[in-house]
Design a protein around this motif. Sequence first.
Motif, PDB file in Angstrom:
ATOM      1  N   TYR A  86       0.824  -1.210   0.000  1.00 47.12           N
ATOM      2  CA  TYR A  86       0.000   0.000   0.000  1.00 47.12           C
ATOM      3  C   TYR A  86       0.860   1.263   0.000  1.00 47.12           C
ATOM      4  O   TYR A  86       0.410   2.321  -0.414  1.00 47.12           O
ATOM      5  CB  TYR A  86      -0.899   0.044   1.233  1.00 47.12           C
ATOM      6  CG  TYR A  86      -1.994  -0.982   1.293  1.00 47.12           C
ATOM      7  CD1 TYR A  86      -2.372  -1.726   0.188  1.00 47.12           C
ATOM      8  CD2 TYR A  86      -2.677  -1.200   2.489  1.00 47.12           C
ATOM      9  CE1 TYR A  86      -3.381  -2.661   0.267  1.00 47.12           C
ATOM     10  CE2 TYR A  86      -3.705  -2.135   2.573  1.00 47.12           C
ATOM     11  CZ  TYR A  86      -4.048  -2.862   1.460  1.00 47.12           C
ATOM     12  OH  TYR A  86      -5.055  -3.781   1.546  1.00 47.12           O
ATOM     13  N   TYR A  87       2.082   1.167   0.536  1.00 50.25           N
ATOM     14  CA  TYR A  87       2.912   2.353   0.749  1.00 50.25           C
ATOM     15  C   TYR A  87       3.679   2.734  -0.519  1.00 50.25           C
ATOM     16  O   TYR A  87       4.479   1.930  -1.021  1.00 50.25           O
ATOM     17  CB  TYR A  87       3.933   2.111   1.856  1.00 50.25           C
ATOM     18  CG  TYR A  87       3.370   1.728   3.205  1.00 50.25           C
ATOM     19  CD1 TYR A  87       2.287   2.391   3.750  1.00 50.25           C
ATOM     20  CD2 TYR A  87       3.953   0.702   3.945  1.00 50.25           C
ATOM     21  CE1 TYR A  87       1.788   2.044   4.996  1.00 50.25           C
ATOM     22  CE2 TYR A  87       3.468   0.351   5.192  1.00 50.25           C
ATOM     23  CZ  TYR A  87       2.383   1.022   5.718  1.00 50.25           C
ATOM     24  OH  TYR A  87       1.901   0.670   6.947  1.00 50.25           O
ATOM     25  N   SER A  89       6.167   4.538  -0.469  1.00 52.24           N
ATOM     26  CA  SER A  89       7.571   4.539  -0.044  1.00 52.24           C
ATOM     27  C   SER A  89       8.238   3.183  -0.263  1.00 52.24           C
ATOM     28  O   SER A  89       9.468   3.092  -0.276  1.00 52.24           O
ATOM     29  CB  SER A  89       7.680   4.941   1.426  1.00 52.24           C
ATOM     30  OG  SER A  89       6.974   4.046   2.257  1.00 52.24           O
ATOM     31  N   LYS A  90       7.452   2.133  -0.471  1.00 47.12           N
ATOM     32  CA  LYS A  90       8.028   0.819  -0.761  1.00 47.12           C
ATOM     33  C   LYS A  90       8.887   0.893  -2.028  1.00 47.12           C
ATOM     34  O   LYS A  90       9.974   0.294  -2.089  1.00 47.12           O
ATOM     35  CB  LYS A  90       6.919  -0.215  -0.927  1.00 47.12           C
ATOM     36  CG  LYS A  90       7.393  -1.597  -1.381  1.00 47.12           C
ATOM     37  CD  LYS A  90       6.226  -2.561  -1.493  1.00 47.12           C
ATOM     38  CE  LYS A  90       6.667  -3.916  -2.034  1.00 47.12           C
ATOM     39  NZ  LYS A  90       7.059  -3.839  -3.457  1.00 47.12           N
ATOM     40  N   VAL A  96       9.882  -1.049   4.507  1.00 51.25           N
ATOM     41  CA  VAL A  96       8.502  -1.121   5.006  1.00 51.25           C
ATOM     42  C   VAL A  96       8.192  -2.553   5.401  1.00 51.25           C
ATOM     43  O   VAL A  96       8.793  -3.497   4.879  1.00 51.25           O
ATOM     44  CB  VAL A  96       7.495  -0.626   3.947  1.00 51.25           C
ATOM     45  CG1 VAL A  96       7.674   0.854   3.657  1.00 51.25           C
ATOM     46  CG2 VAL A  96       7.640  -1.434   2.658  1.00 51.25           C
ATOM     47  N   SER A 173      -2.341   4.503  10.962  1.00 54.22           N
ATOM     48  CA  SER A 173      -1.224   4.962  10.109  1.00 54.22           C
ATOM     49  C   SER A 173      -0.816   6.406  10.388  1.00 54.22           C
ATOM     50  O   SER A 173      -0.230   7.061   9.533  1.00 54.22           O
ATOM     51  CB  SER A 173      -1.577   4.810   8.616  1.00 54.22           C
ATOM     52  OG  SER A 173      -1.835   3.465   8.270  1.00 54.22           O
ATOM     53  N   ARG A 176       2.810   7.224   9.701  1.00 56.65           N
ATOM     54  CA  ARG A 176       3.311   7.196   8.335  1.00 56.65           C
ATOM     55  C   ARG A 176       3.223   8.584   7.708  1.00 56.65           C
ATOM     56  O   ARG A 176       2.513   9.465   8.199  1.00 56.65           O
ATOM     57  CB  ARG A 176       2.497   6.214   7.480  1.00 56.65           C
ATOM     58  CG  ARG A 176       2.402   4.802   8.001  1.00 56.65           C
ATOM     59  CD  ARG A 176       3.741   4.111   8.105  1.00 56.65           C
ATOM     60  NE  ARG A 176       4.501   4.153   6.856  1.00 56.65           N
ATOM     61  CZ  ARG A 176       5.666   3.549   6.663  1.00 56.65           C
ATOM     62  NH1 ARG A 176       6.211   2.842   7.662  1.00 56.65           N
ATOM     63  NH2 ARG A 176       6.289   3.628   5.519  1.00 56.65           N
ATOM     64  N   ASP A 180       2.079   7.953   2.281  1.00 57.28           N
ATOM     65  CA  ASP A 180       1.803   6.555   2.618  1.00 57.28           C
ATOM     66  C   ASP A 180       0.379   6.373   3.143  1.00 57.28           C
ATOM     67  O   ASP A 180      -0.264   5.358   2.867  1.00 57.28           O
ATOM     68  CB  ASP A 180       2.809   6.045   3.650  1.00 57.28           C
ATOM     69  CG  ASP A 180       4.113   5.585   3.017  1.00 57.28           C
ATOM     70  OD1 ASP A 180       4.197   5.539   1.773  1.00 57.28           O
ATOM     71  OD2 ASP A 180       5.064   5.269   3.769  1.00 57.28           O
ATOM     72  N   ARG A 181      -0.126   7.336   3.899  1.00 60.15           N
ATOM     73  CA  ARG A 181      -1.505   7.227   4.391  1.00 60.15           C
ATOM     74  C   ARG A 181      -2.488   7.225   3.228  1.00 60.15           C
ATOM     75  O   ARG A 181      -3.475   6.483   3.231  1.00 60.15           O
ATOM     76  CB  ARG A 181      -1.821   8.363   5.370  1.00 60.15           C
ATOM     77  CG  ARG A 181      -1.080   8.240   6.705  1.00 60.15           C
ATOM     78  CD  ARG A 181      -1.754   9.005   7.819  1.00 60.15           C
ATOM     79  NE  ARG A 181      -1.756  10.442   7.619  1.00 60.15           N
ATOM     80  CZ  ARG A 181      -0.775  11.258   8.007  1.00 60.15           C
ATOM     81  NH1 ARG A 181       0.299  10.761   8.608  1.00 60.15           N
ATOM     82  NH2 ARG A 181      -0.853  12.559   7.815  1.00 60.15           N
ATOM     83  N   GLY A 183      -1.806   6.097   0.349  1.00 58.69           N
ATOM     84  CA  GLY A 183      -1.656   4.772  -0.234  1.00 58.69           C
ATOM     85  C   GLY A 183      -2.453   3.720   0.524  1.00 58.69           C
ATOM     86  O   GLY A 183      -3.040   2.819  -0.086  1.00 58.69           O
ATOM     87  N   VAL A 184      -2.487   3.844   1.857  1.00 56.90           N
ATOM     88  CA  VAL A 184      -3.274   2.920   2.673  1.00 56.90           C
ATOM     89  C   VAL A 184      -4.757   3.069   2.353  1.00 56.90           C
ATOM     90  O   VAL A 184      -5.479   2.072   2.179  1.00 56.90           O
ATOM     91  CB  VAL A 184      -3.015   3.158   4.174  1.00 56.90           C
ATOM     92  CG1 VAL A 184      -4.005   2.365   5.021  1.00 56.90           C
ATOM     93  CG2 VAL A 184      -1.587   2.765   4.533  1.00 56.90           C
TER      94      VAL A 184
END
Length: 219
Positions: A86-87, A89-90, A96, A173, A176, A180-181, A183-184
């Motif tokens: 989901y992130y 940043s991955k 992560v 989250s 994060r 990223d949030r 993305g979640v």
Amino acid sequence: MYEPAHFRVEEKKQLVAFLRAHPLGLLIVQGAENITADLIPFLVDDEGLSLRAHFARANPLLQALATGQSVLVVFCGPQAYISPGYYPSKAEHGRVVPTWNYAMVQAQGLARLREEPEWISTQIADLTAQQEASRPAPWSPEDAPRDFIAAQLRAIVGLEIAIDDLRGKYKLSQNRSQTDRRGVLAGLAEEKSPEPNSLAELMLATQPTKGPEAPQKIG
């Protein structure tokens, strides 16, 4: 309960609203021989000072709570697994790991049994009204035969808990980045079951609504 500062919920009105939205609590009691856990629906007062409930007289809780003791009630809200995928940043650095997002409220306090027929009748009427009010044709105890309801009332006992400590934890989250949030939220929106969607709604409702950290609505 482990409570990192960014997950802690202290606003009393928010906690009371959570209990009303998720009234089925896990009542944890230290019995004479072991610890017991029972799922029981509760009512909470407007100030978050007390909980009311009832349970079957045949339940061993009757003996466990006969002398009064401090108990813990755990109320759980929506929850879902959070994949590292989901992130965003991955793709940036890969640092992560999976986690779980959830919301919960815990109430602790002194429990006492209530045997008064009027108290128990009021408890039943209030709990029923809370759950039936939004229905097209609300049911009430008065809809059933009096002798039937009277027999049901004799088979239960009331429970009142004076809340000493009420605390909440929303792990949504907040630790994060905003990217990223988002993305979640997008990942949860793609899930097929309703609970991840409920979790996403809670994330949107409880995170910042203004400024650069405000999440964008997904879908």
